[in-house]
Motif scaffolding. Structure first.
Motif, PDB file in Angstrom:
ATOM      1  N   ILE A   1      -7.727  42.251  14.643  1.00 31.92           N
ATOM      2  CA  ILE A   1      -7.315  42.155  13.241  1.00 31.92           C
ATOM      3  C   ILE A   1      -6.975  43.515  12.654  1.00 31.92           C
ATOM      4  N   HIS A   2      -7.448  44.591  13.274  1.00 29.56           N
ATOM      5  CA  HIS A   2      -7.179  45.939  12.769  1.00 29.56           C
ATOM      6  C   HIS A   2      -5.875  46.529  13.298  1.00 29.56           C
ATOM      7  N   SER A   3      -5.175  45.798  14.133  1.00 28.66           N
ATOM      8  CA  SER A   3      -3.945  46.309  14.736  1.00 28.66           C
ATOM      9  C   SER A   3      -2.726  45.853  13.952  1.00 28.66           C
ATOM     10  N   THR A   4      -1.881  46.797  13.571  1.00 30.85           N
ATOM     11  CA  THR A   4      -0.631  46.439  12.897  1.00 30.85           C
ATOM     12  C   THR A   4       0.312  45.708  13.848  1.00 30.85           C
ATOM     13  N   ASP A   5       0.243  46.009  15.149  1.00 33.63           N
ATOM     14  CA  ASP A   5       1.060  45.286  16.128  1.00 33.63           C
ATOM     15  C   ASP A   5       0.678  43.812  16.165  1.00 33.63           C
ATOM     16  N   THR A   6      -0.619  43.538  16.066  1.00 33.70           N
ATOM     17  CA  THR A   6      -1.074  42.144  16.053  1.00 33.70           C
ATOM     18  C   THR A   6      -0.528  41.415  14.838  1.00 33.70           C
ATOM     19  N   TRP A   7      -0.613  42.029  13.690  1.00 30.67           N
ATOM     20  CA  TRP A   7      -0.108  41.398  12.468  1.00 30.67           C
ATOM     21  C   TRP A   7       1.390  41.151  12.551  1.00 30.67           C
ATOM     22  N   MET A   8       2.124  42.077  13.103  1.00 31.76           N
ATOM     23  CA  MET A   8       3.573  41.900  13.233  1.00 31.76           C
ATOM     24  C   MET A   8       3.888  40.746  14.185  1.00 31.76           C
ATOM     25  N   PHE A   9       3.170  40.680  15.301  1.00 33.14           N
ATOM     26  CA  PHE A   9       3.398  39.613  16.279  1.00 33.14           C
ATOM     27  C   PHE A   9       3.075  38.248  15.674  1.00 33.14           C
TER      28      PHE A   9
ATOM     29  N   PHE B   1      -8.681  42.610  23.577  1.00 35.11           N
ATOM     30  CA  PHE B   1      -9.156  42.823  22.211  1.00 35.11           C
ATOM     31  C   PHE B   1      -9.289  44.315  21.855  1.00 35.11           C
ATOM     32  N   TYR B   2      -8.965  45.206  22.791  1.00 33.06           N
ATOM     33  CA  TYR B   2      -9.051  46.645  22.542  1.00 33.06           C
ATOM     34  C   TYR B   2      -7.723  47.161  21.992  1.00 33.06           C
ATOM     35  N   MET B   3      -7.803  48.098  21.064  1.00 30.82           N
ATOM     36  CA  MET B   3      -6.623  48.820  20.595  1.00 30.82           C
ATOM     37  C   MET B   3      -6.610  50.186  21.278  1.00 30.82           C
ATOM     38  N   PHE B   4      -5.607  50.435  22.083  1.00 29.55           N
ATOM     39  CA  PHE B   4      -5.555  51.674  22.850  1.00 29.55           C
ATOM     40  C   PHE B   4      -4.681  52.712  22.161  1.00 29.55           C
ATOM     41  N   ASP B   5      -5.091  53.977  22.325  1.00 29.39           N
ATOM     42  CA  ASP B   5      -4.309  55.103  21.818  1.00 29.39           C
ATOM     43  C   ASP B   5      -3.479  55.668  22.979  1.00 29.39           C
ATOM     44  N   GLN B   6      -3.044  56.914  22.872  1.00 32.43           N
ATOM     45  CA  GLN B   6      -2.200  57.526  23.889  1.00 32.43           C
ATOM     46  C   GLN B   6      -2.946  57.631  25.222  1.00 32.43           C
ATOM     47  N   PHE B   7      -2.317  57.117  26.291  1.00 30.55           N
ATOM     48  CA  PHE B   7      -2.897  57.240  27.625  1.00 30.55           C
ATOM     49  C   PHE B   7      -2.650  58.656  28.148  1.00 30.55           C
ATOM     50  N   ALA B   8      -3.629  59.191  28.867  1.00 27.05           N
ATOM     51  CA  ALA B   8      -3.500  60.524  29.466  1.00 27.05           C
ATOM     52  C   ALA B   8      -3.653  60.419  30.973  1.00 27.05           C
ATOM     53  N   PHE B   9      -2.845  61.174  31.689  1.00 34.68           N
ATOM     54  CA  PHE B   9      -2.948  61.240  33.147  1.00 34.68           C
ATOM     55  C   PHE B   9      -3.786  62.465  33.501  1.00 34.68           C
ATOM     56  N   GLU B  10      -4.867  62.251  34.284  1.00 28.05           N
ATOM     57  CA  GLU B  10      -5.738  63.354  34.686  1.00 28.05           C
ATOM     58  C   GLU B  10      -6.102  63.209  36.154  1.00 28.05           C
ATOM     59  N   ILE B  11      -6.631  64.291  36.702  1.00 24.97           N
ATOM     60  CA  ILE B  11      -7.166  64.263  38.065  1.00 24.97           C
ATOM     61  C   ILE B  11      -8.609  64.745  38.011  1.00 24.97           C
ATOM     62  N   ASP B  12      -9.456  64.169  38.882  1.00 25.47           N
ATOM     63  CA  ASP B  12     -10.854  64.601  38.909  1.00 25.47           C
ATOM     64  C   ASP B  12     -10.985  65.860  39.767  1.00 25.47           C
ATOM     65  N   ASP B  13     -12.212  66.295  40.000  1.00 31.32           N
ATOM     66  CA  ASP B  13     -12.438  67.545  40.727  1.00 31.32           C
ATOM     67  C   ASP B  13     -11.958  67.478  42.171  1.00 31.32           C
ATOM     68  N   ASP B  14     -11.766  66.280  42.701  1.00 34.40           N
ATOM     69  CA  ASP B  14     -11.265  66.117  44.065  1.00 34.40           C
ATOM     70  C   ASP B  14      -9.754  65.900  44.113  1.00 34.40           C
ATOM     71  N   GLY B  15      -9.095  65.945  42.957  1.00 41.57           N
ATOM     72  CA  GLY B  15      -7.653  65.758  42.921  1.00 41.57           C
ATOM     73  C   GLY B  15      -7.208  64.315  42.882  1.00 41.57           C
ATOM     74  N   LYS B  16      -8.133  63.374  42.672  1.00 46.29           N
ATOM     75  CA  LYS B  16      -7.791  61.962  42.623  1.00 46.29           C
ATOM     76  C   LYS B  16      -7.202  61.624  41.259  1.00 46.29           C
ATOM     77  N   PRO B  17      -6.078  60.870  41.200  1.00 50.51           N
ATOM     78  CA  PRO B  17      -5.418  60.590  39.918  1.00 50.51           C
ATOM     79  C   PRO B  17      -6.085  59.442  39.157  1.00 50.51           C
ATOM     80  N   TRP B  18      -6.197  59.618  37.836  1.00 57.14           N
ATOM     81  CA  TRP B  18      -6.777  58.613  36.945  1.00 57.14           C
ATOM     82  C   TRP B  18      -5.935  58.507  35.688  1.00 57.14           C
ATOM     83  N   TRP B  19      -6.042  57.343  35.048  1.00 57.79           N
ATOM     84  CA  TRP B  19      -5.507  57.157  33.704  1.00 57.79           C
ATOM     85  C   TRP B  19      -6.681  57.080  32.734  1.00 57.79           C
ATOM     86  N   ILE B  20      -6.651  57.914  31.716  1.00 58.88           N
ATOM     87  CA  ILE B  20      -7.689  57.925  30.692  1.00 58.88           C
ATOM     88  C   ILE B  20      -7.120  57.204  29.461  1.00 58.88           C
ATOM     89  N   CYS B  21      -7.761  56.092  29.084  1.00 61.21           N
ATOM     90  CA  CYS B  21      -7.221  55.210  28.046  1.00 61.21           C
ATOM     91  C   CYS B  21      -8.198  55.130  26.867  1.00 61.21           C
TER      92      CYS B  21
END
Length: 661
Positions: free
Chosen positions: A92-100, A300-320
């Motif tokens: 209910i707090h998402s403007t995208d939801t209200w528009m849809f 039901f989650y409202m996500f902000d900007q996703f960030a691409f990061e790697i951990d200390d071993d160089g493994k790729p992750w998405w931080i959401c």
């Protein structure tokens, strides 16, 4: 027998189908009577032809149950496909939801109820006239309008002028006042990023040439997230499919690598992932699109900007980051949780902010942190003060090229957002600057009056105006306890050619150099020459100790400051002792012995600290004679005592001279 014209036959057919075309015969004949009198009796203009209009609303009003069911099924299918494709959060707090909801639910319901009301009111088609049902459907048609009205009220309740909201906005980001020299450690040149994002992008894109087998199939994503990786500031960005056809050809193998640019050494490389490629990315158009994958997994989650990061071993992750709205329906945005998604397997982990691992750097988007600090600066004394009196109202400094004015620094193995803080009128000076931790939202304000970042950039460019270099947005660093702007100077091709350091408090002090170390040395020399007291704790790399006999000493006034210039015997350097910081130099004369620290330089070396007490030439000679003499211990002690007395007397003379000065 009278023949019927084609027009008359058409009108008769329309009349029998229920369309009102009037009773005056052929309206196109120009006759005033229904019997079609003589041509000579026609009136001037005749009757105007009737307008036969059947609106889409009238057609909808005549739909039967079968047509309505088909329409509902079509709307549901379209809505389901649209939801999968656009994947708005169900919140209910998402403007995208209200528009849809407004487009795919409320609008169709309103049209259906309103048209059905019109059908019963007019008695159209299969629906006989029924005033009661017409009124009922009309009332029901207001329900979607009421839902929209609730959204409008919730939006108004989110505004800062709504009673009590200003205090809530000001308290979202907790900021403490701290002392710069105590909180910000002396700069470590192994951790200072010497290039900006644009230069990192340039270096990363050029590195694609090292993998010719990927060049035609992949391109580097424009993300380039800045993180701390193994103690160094770097920017990382995944490769992406070059276009739809490249995706079709390579989607089974996935994305084989990511780009890594070291912001300190300017080294760039393409890191290959071997058997664990990136399968979930923003360049995926369908189910493995990272935005769609995570949103549908947590609807039901409202996500902000996703960030691409790697951990200390160089493994790729998405931080959401997961948003929360704390004021009204849509106001007071902050981050409450984080979803970490494995870029290879798509496996997700839902964590609170406090549970996020140390290696994660970008939980709070930088734009959000700047916005939250601006709420604090504007509303900490109430909403009325924010636009009327504006007493104590501050804001972050505006950036350049239409971008927000902030940068990143590394501190305590975290990435901190830095921005200058200026008054509400956004003049060319700052009242301090703010640092905010992107992982924890820890915020510190440092009160320092000085130049804005834009003014510093212009000042640095003025030092090399003959070369036409452009300054990057400044970094904030600590040089010997002094808050300092650090900038790279780039040519028109975007390559870093030189560096500049500028004193925030006295921005006429600008030093440039070809390397970071050379720039720092020139900068510290410049500060010392202008009488700025420096603290060299933890940074003795360019401080040298020397001693000798003063061969010559002269005084001069430079830019309103007194300086003593000293030449030692058998020493080619010329040393500058700036007053009042090194007032002890006034006690020395030619022939005296002196020991001091200085900053090495190709020109005049700047003295940093006088070590020990003044020893006159007579006292030094007596001490030397006593040390080399074979006389009794009493004689040696007497000579040493004489030297000490001479030194004390000289010290008293120096103190008196200092007072006179």
């Amino acid at each position: 027998m009278k023949q019927t014209s084609g027009i008359d036959a058409l009108l008769e057919a329309l009349r029998q189908s229920g369309v009102d075309v009037g009773s005056g015969g052929n309206p196109f004949s120009g006759n005033s009577s229904g019997d079609g009198g003589s041509d000579g009796e026609s009136s001037g203009g005749g009757n105007k032809p009737p307008r036969v209009e059947v609106s889409f609303g009238d057609k909808m009003a005549t739909w039967g149950k079968k047509a309505i069911i088909i329409a509902i099924i079509a709307i549901v299918v379209i809505a389901a496909v649209a939801y999968w494709w656009f994947h708005p959060p169900i919140n209910i707090h998402s403007t995208d939801t209200w528009m849809f909801v407004a487009i795919f639910i409320l609008l169709p319901l309103f049209l259906f109820f309103w048209m059905r009301s019109m059908a019963y009111k007019k008695g159209t088609g299969k629906y006989e006239y029924n005033e009661k049902k017409a009124k009922t459907f009309k009332i029901v048609s207001y329900l979607p309008v009421l839902v929209v009205l609730v959204g409008v009220i919730g939006a108004v309740a989110s505004l800062s002028f709504f009673p009590g909201n200003a205090e809530k906005y000001a308290s979202i980001l907790k900021t403490t006042d701290d002392v710069f020299a105590e909180d910000i450690k002396e700069v470590d040149y192994n951790q200072i990023p010497v290039i900006d994002r644009d230069s990192a992008v340039l270096l990363g894109n050029r590195t694609m040439g090292s993998i010719p087998e990927y060049v035609s199939q992949f391109e580097i994503s424009p993300l380039y997230s800045q993180i701390n990786y193994q103690g160094s500031p770097v920017r990382v960005s995944p490769l992406g499919y070059a276009d739809l056809f490249k995706w079709l050809a390579n989607r089974e193998q996935g994305i084989p690598a990511y780009a890594l640019v070291n912001m300190t050494t300017q080294d760039a490389e393409i890191v290959r992932l071997g058997d664990n490629p990136i399968r979930y990315s923003q360049s995926e158009p369908l189910a493995r699109n990272i935005d769609r994958h995570v949103q549908l997994k947590y609807p039901f989650y409202m996500f902000d900007q996703f960030a691409f990061e790697i951990d200390d071993d160089g493994k790729p992750w998405w931080i959401c980051p997961v948003q929360d709205r704390t004021i009204g329906l849509f106001g007071g945005k902050t981050i409450q949780r984080v979803v970490m998604c494995d870029a290879t397997t798509g496996e997700c982990t839902d964590l609170s902010v406090d549970e996020v691992p140390q290696w994660v750097d970008r939980v709070y988007p930088a734009d959000l942190l700047v916005e939250q600090y601006n709420w604090y600066g504007a509303y900490k004394d109430g909403w009325i003060n924010s636009w009327l009196g504006q007493q104590g109202v501050v804001q972050t400094t505006p950036g350049t090229n239409g971008q927000l004015g902030y940068n990143y620094i590394a501190k305590d193995d975290d990435v901190w957002v830095y921005s200058g803080v200026t008054s509400a009128t956004a003049d060319n000076s700052i009242v301090g600057f703010v640092l905010v931790n992107q992982r924890t939202a820890e915020s510190h304000f440092y009160e320092v009056a000085g130049a804005t970042e834009d003014s510093a950039m212009r000042s640095a460019e003025g030092q090399v105006q003959h070369l036409g270099y452009n300054a990057t947005f400044p970094l904030l660093i600590n040089i010997s306890g002094q808050p300092t702007y650090f900038m790279a100077l780039k040519d028109n091709a975007g390559l870093v050619k030189m560096f500049a350091m500028l004193d925030i408090q006295r921005y006429q002090n600008v030093a440039v150099g070809n390397t970071v170390e050379e720039t720092q040395q020139a900068y510290k020399t410049l500060l010392a020459t202008n009488g700025v007291e420096l603290s060299d704790e933890g940074d003795t790399s360019i401080v040298t100790e020397t001693s000798g006999t003063i061969e010559r000493i002269v005084t001069a006034v430079v830019d309103g400051n007194s300086h003593f210039y000293v030449k030692l015997v058998d020493d080619t350097n010329l040393y500058d002792f700036a007053l009042p910081r090194l007032m002890g130099i006034v006690a020395y004369a030619e022939g005296d012995e002196i020991t001091f620290n200085y900053l090495d330089s190709d020109g005049v070396c700047v003295a940093e600290e006088i070590i020990g007490e003044r020893v006159s030439s007579e006292a030094a000679a007596a001490a030397a004679k006593a040390a080399n003499s074979s006389s009794s211990d009493e004689e040696a002690q007497g000579a040493a005592g004489a030297a000490g007395d001479a030194g004390a007397a000289a010290g008293a003379d120096g103190a008196a001279a200092g007072t006179a000065a």
